[in-house]
Design a protein around this motif. Structure first.
Motif, PDB file in Angstrom:
ATOM      1  N   ARG A  95      17.991  21.057   4.008  1.00 13.53           N
ATOM      2  CA  ARG A  95      18.112  20.327   5.270  1.00 13.53           C
ATOM      3  C   ARG A  95      16.746  20.125   5.921  1.00 13.53           C
ATOM      4  N   THR A  96      15.855  21.092   5.768  1.00 15.90           N
ATOM      5  CA  THR A  96      14.501  20.947   6.313  1.00 15.90           C
ATOM      6  C   THR A  96      13.749  19.835   5.605  1.00 15.90           C
ATOM      7  N   HIS A  97      13.894  19.755   4.277  1.00 16.80           N
ATOM      8  CA  HIS A  97      13.245  18.667   3.535  1.00 16.80           C
ATOM      9  C   HIS A  97      13.807  17.312   3.945  1.00 16.80           C
ATOM     10  N   ILE A  98      15.111  17.247   4.180  1.00 20.96           N
ATOM     11  CA  ILE A  98      15.700  15.993   4.634  1.00 20.96           C
ATOM     12  C   ILE A  98      15.211  15.661   6.041  1.00 20.96           C
ATOM     13  N   ALA A  99      15.078  16.686   6.896  1.00 23.58           N
ATOM     14  CA  ALA A  99      14.533  16.451   8.241  1.00 23.58           C
ATOM     15  C   ALA A  99      13.114  15.909   8.152  1.00 23.58           C
ATOM     16  N   ARG A 100      12.308  16.463   7.260  1.00 23.97           N
ATOM     17  CA  ARG A 100      10.935  15.951   7.085  1.00 23.97           C
ATOM     18  C   ARG A 100      10.967  14.488   6.640  1.00 23.97           C
ATOM     19  N   ALA A 101      11.905  14.165   5.720  1.00 26.39           N
ATOM     20  CA  ALA A 101      12.038  12.784   5.271  1.00 26.39           C
ATOM     21  C   ALA A 101      12.465  11.880   6.428  1.00 26.39           C
ATOM     22  N   LEU A 102      13.387  12.338   7.252  1.00 22.41           N
ATOM     23  CA  LEU A 102      13.850  11.533   8.379  1.00 22.41           C
ATOM     24  C   LEU A 102      12.755  11.349   9.421  1.00 22.41           C
ATOM     25  N   ASP A 148       6.999  22.752  11.727  1.00 22.81           N
ATOM     26  CA  ASP A 148       5.727  22.308  11.149  1.00 22.81           C
ATOM     27  C   ASP A 148       5.936  21.594   9.812  1.00 22.81           C
ATOM     28  N   VAL A 149       6.946  22.045   9.049  1.00 20.67           N
ATOM     29  CA  VAL A 149       7.289  21.330   7.812  1.00 20.67           C
ATOM     30  C   VAL A 149       7.752  19.917   8.143  1.00 20.67           C
ATOM     31  N   VAL A 150       8.598  19.794   9.151  1.00 16.82           N
ATOM     32  CA  VAL A 150       9.139  18.486   9.533  1.00 16.82           C
ATOM     33  C   VAL A 150       8.040  17.577  10.067  1.00 16.82           C
ATOM     34  N   LYS A 151       7.070  18.136  10.764  1.00 16.90           N
ATOM     35  CA  LYS A 151       5.959  17.341  11.287  1.00 16.90           C
ATOM     36  C   LYS A 151       5.159  16.663  10.177  1.00 16.90           C
ATOM     37  N   LEU A 152       5.185  17.233   8.959  1.00  9.94           N
ATOM     38  CA  LEU A 152       4.462  16.619   7.846  1.00  9.94           C
ATOM     39  C   LEU A 152       4.970  15.208   7.560  1.00  9.94           C
ATOM     40  N   GLY A 153       6.219  14.950   7.926  1.00  8.95           N
ATOM     41  CA  GLY A 153       6.781  13.623   7.718  1.00  8.95           C
ATOM     42  C   GLY A 153       6.145  12.538   8.563  1.00  8.95           C
ATOM     43  N   SER A 174       0.836  -1.204   0.000  1.00 12.89           N
ATOM     44  CA  SER A 174       0.000   0.000   0.000  1.00 12.89           C
ATOM     45  C   SER A 174       0.868   1.251   0.000  1.00 12.89           C
ATOM     46  N   ARG A 175       0.296   2.345  -0.544  1.00 14.49           N
ATOM     47  CA  ARG A 175       1.017   3.614  -0.606  1.00 14.49           C
ATOM     48  C   ARG A 175       1.418   4.084   0.791  1.00 14.49           C
ATOM     49  N   ARG A 176       0.540   3.883   1.749  1.00  8.02           N
ATOM     50  CA  ARG A 176       0.817   4.289   3.126  1.00  8.02           C
ATOM     51  C   ARG A 176       1.977   3.496   3.718  1.00  8.02           C
ATOM     52  N   SER A 177       2.005   2.205   3.451  1.00  2.00           N
ATOM     53  CA  SER A 177       3.087   1.359   3.963  1.00  2.00           C
ATOM     54  C   SER A 177       4.422   1.719   3.318  1.00  2.00           C
ATOM     55  N   ILE A 178       4.389   2.043   2.020  1.00  2.00           N
ATOM     56  CA  ILE A 178       5.612   2.473   1.344  1.00  2.00           C
ATOM     57  C   ILE A 178       6.134   3.762   1.965  1.00  2.00           C
ATOM     58  N   ALA A 179       5.220   4.695   2.266  1.00  2.00           N
ATOM     59  CA  ALA A 179       5.626   5.982   2.846  1.00  2.00           C
ATOM     60  C   ALA A 179       6.206   5.810   4.246  1.00  2.00           C
ATOM     61  N   ARG A 180       5.797   4.759   4.939  1.00  2.00           N
ATOM     62  CA  ARG A 180       6.399   4.475   6.246  1.00  2.00           C
ATOM     63  C   ARG A 180       7.803   3.913   6.101  1.00  2.00           C
ATOM     64  N   ARG A 181       8.090   3.363   4.945  1.00  2.00           N
ATOM     65  CA  ARG A 181       9.356   2.663   4.712  1.00  2.00           C
ATOM     66  C   ARG A 181      10.365   3.506   3.922  1.00  2.00           C
ATOM     67  N   ILE A 182       9.884   4.210   2.873  1.00  2.00           N
ATOM     68  CA  ILE A 182      10.764   4.944   1.966  1.00  2.00           C
ATOM     69  C   ILE A 182      10.452   6.437   2.023  1.00  2.00           C
ATOM     70  N   ALA A 183      11.479   7.258   2.174  1.00  2.00           N
ATOM     71  CA  ALA A 183      11.335   8.714   2.096  1.00  2.00           C
ATOM     72  C   ALA A 183      12.010   9.197   0.817  1.00  2.00           C
ATOM     73  N   PHE A 184      11.316  10.056   0.075  1.00  2.00           N
ATOM     74  CA  PHE A 184      11.811  10.532  -1.218  1.00  2.00           C
ATOM     75  C   PHE A 184      11.852  12.057  -1.200  1.00  2.00           C
ATOM     76  N   VAL A 185      13.044  12.622  -1.411  1.00  2.00           N
ATOM     77  CA  VAL A 185      13.203  14.073  -1.518  1.00  2.00           C
ATOM     78  C   VAL A 185      13.465  14.384  -2.983  1.00  2.00           C
ATOM     79  N   GLU A 186      12.491  15.019  -3.641  1.00  3.02           N
ATOM     80  CA  GLU A 186      12.604  15.280  -5.068  1.00  3.02           C
ATOM     81  C   GLU A 186      13.540  16.451  -5.342  1.00  3.02           C
TER      82      GLU A 186
END
Length: 253
Positions: A146-153, A95-100, A70-82
């Motif tokens: 770095r903020t986008h990477i923090a959101r991914a992490l 708040d940006v990081v909380k979106l992760g 499922s898309r949700r399960s993939i998002a729990r497993r893989i983070a993608f920074v475009e």
């Protein structure tokens, strides 16, 4: 095992963008994806992240076809920074990081201690803890990356995929960002333009040309003078550092 591409083919109309691409990212290691513009790197990353489906072949996560997850399960497993990741609203960094954390929360669940700890850890790892209350629009280019990477992490991923994360950054932020990613205890796949950054920070490299893999392996084996000339159309001399056996590329006029 981690993430694996198995004979991937992907097309736009009749044009083949990826043609029989196969490789495996080693768990906990950093894989650099190299190639000239138009070689298919971004398309490959989007397949690996489950954002597109291949026309042939498959992507697997620990032997499971990503197409069955499922898309949700993939998002729990893989983070993608475009490559051109952005944030439209002028949110605070925190708040940006909380979106992760969205993939880990249900519609009706409240904010938990686990969510808070994941966000705080991500801010600290990305070096953005002191900027947590800064507004997005006031950040420098390096701070936004770095903020986008923090959101991914904050997603607590096992795999991190980044598409040319150092583009448009000054050299200080490029090096800092590469050190950050290479020091993370997770599997990372990073598309890069800077060959010396790839040689310096990546454990393994995959080189693409016209949708196919033309070389793969450790940097000192892959980055040869003939490959640079044939694939990247540059004349260069390569030296191997005596301290860490990594190649350094000297471009010739």
């Amino acid at each position: 095992m981690s993430i694996k591409a198995d004979n991937l083919t992907w097309k736009i109309g009749r044009k083949t963008i990826l043609d029989g691409v196969s490789f495996e990212a080693q768990p906990g290691r950093m894989l650099g994806l190299l190639g000239p513009n138009g070689s298919g790197k971004t398309s490959l990353l989007r397949l690996l992240a489950g954002l597109k489906r291949p026309h042939a072949g498959r992507v697997t996560l620990d032997r499971s076809d990503i197409g069955t997850i499922s898309r949700r399960s993939i998002a729990r497993r893989i983070a993608f920074v475009e490559q051109h990741a952005t944030t439209n609203a002028n949110l605070k960094v925190v708040d940006v990081v909380k979106l992760g954390r969205f993939p880990h929360r249900s519609m009706f669940s409240g904010w938990t201690r686990a969510d808070e700890e994941a966000v705080e850890s991500a801010l600290a790892r990305a070096g953005m803890a002191e900027k947590r209350d800064e507004r997005w629009q006031n950040l420098s280019g390096g701070e936004k990356q770095r903020t986008h990477i923090a959101r991914a992490l904050a997603q607590s991923p096992q795999e991190l995929i980044l598409d040319e994360p150092t583009n448009h950054l000054d050299i200080q932020h490029q090096i800092g960002l590469m050190r950050l990613v290479s020091g993370l205890p997770i599997t990372s796949i990073v598309a890069l333009h800077d060959l010396n950054h790839a040689a310096m920070f990546c454990d393994t490299l995959v080189v693409m040309q016209q949708g196919r893999i033309v070389a793969s392996g450790i940097p000192e084996e892959v980055l040869t003078e003939s490959l640079l000339k044939n694939i990247f159309s540059v004349e260069a001399r390569i030296e191997i550092s005596q301290h860490h056996s990594r190649p350094h590329i000297h471009y010739l006029r």
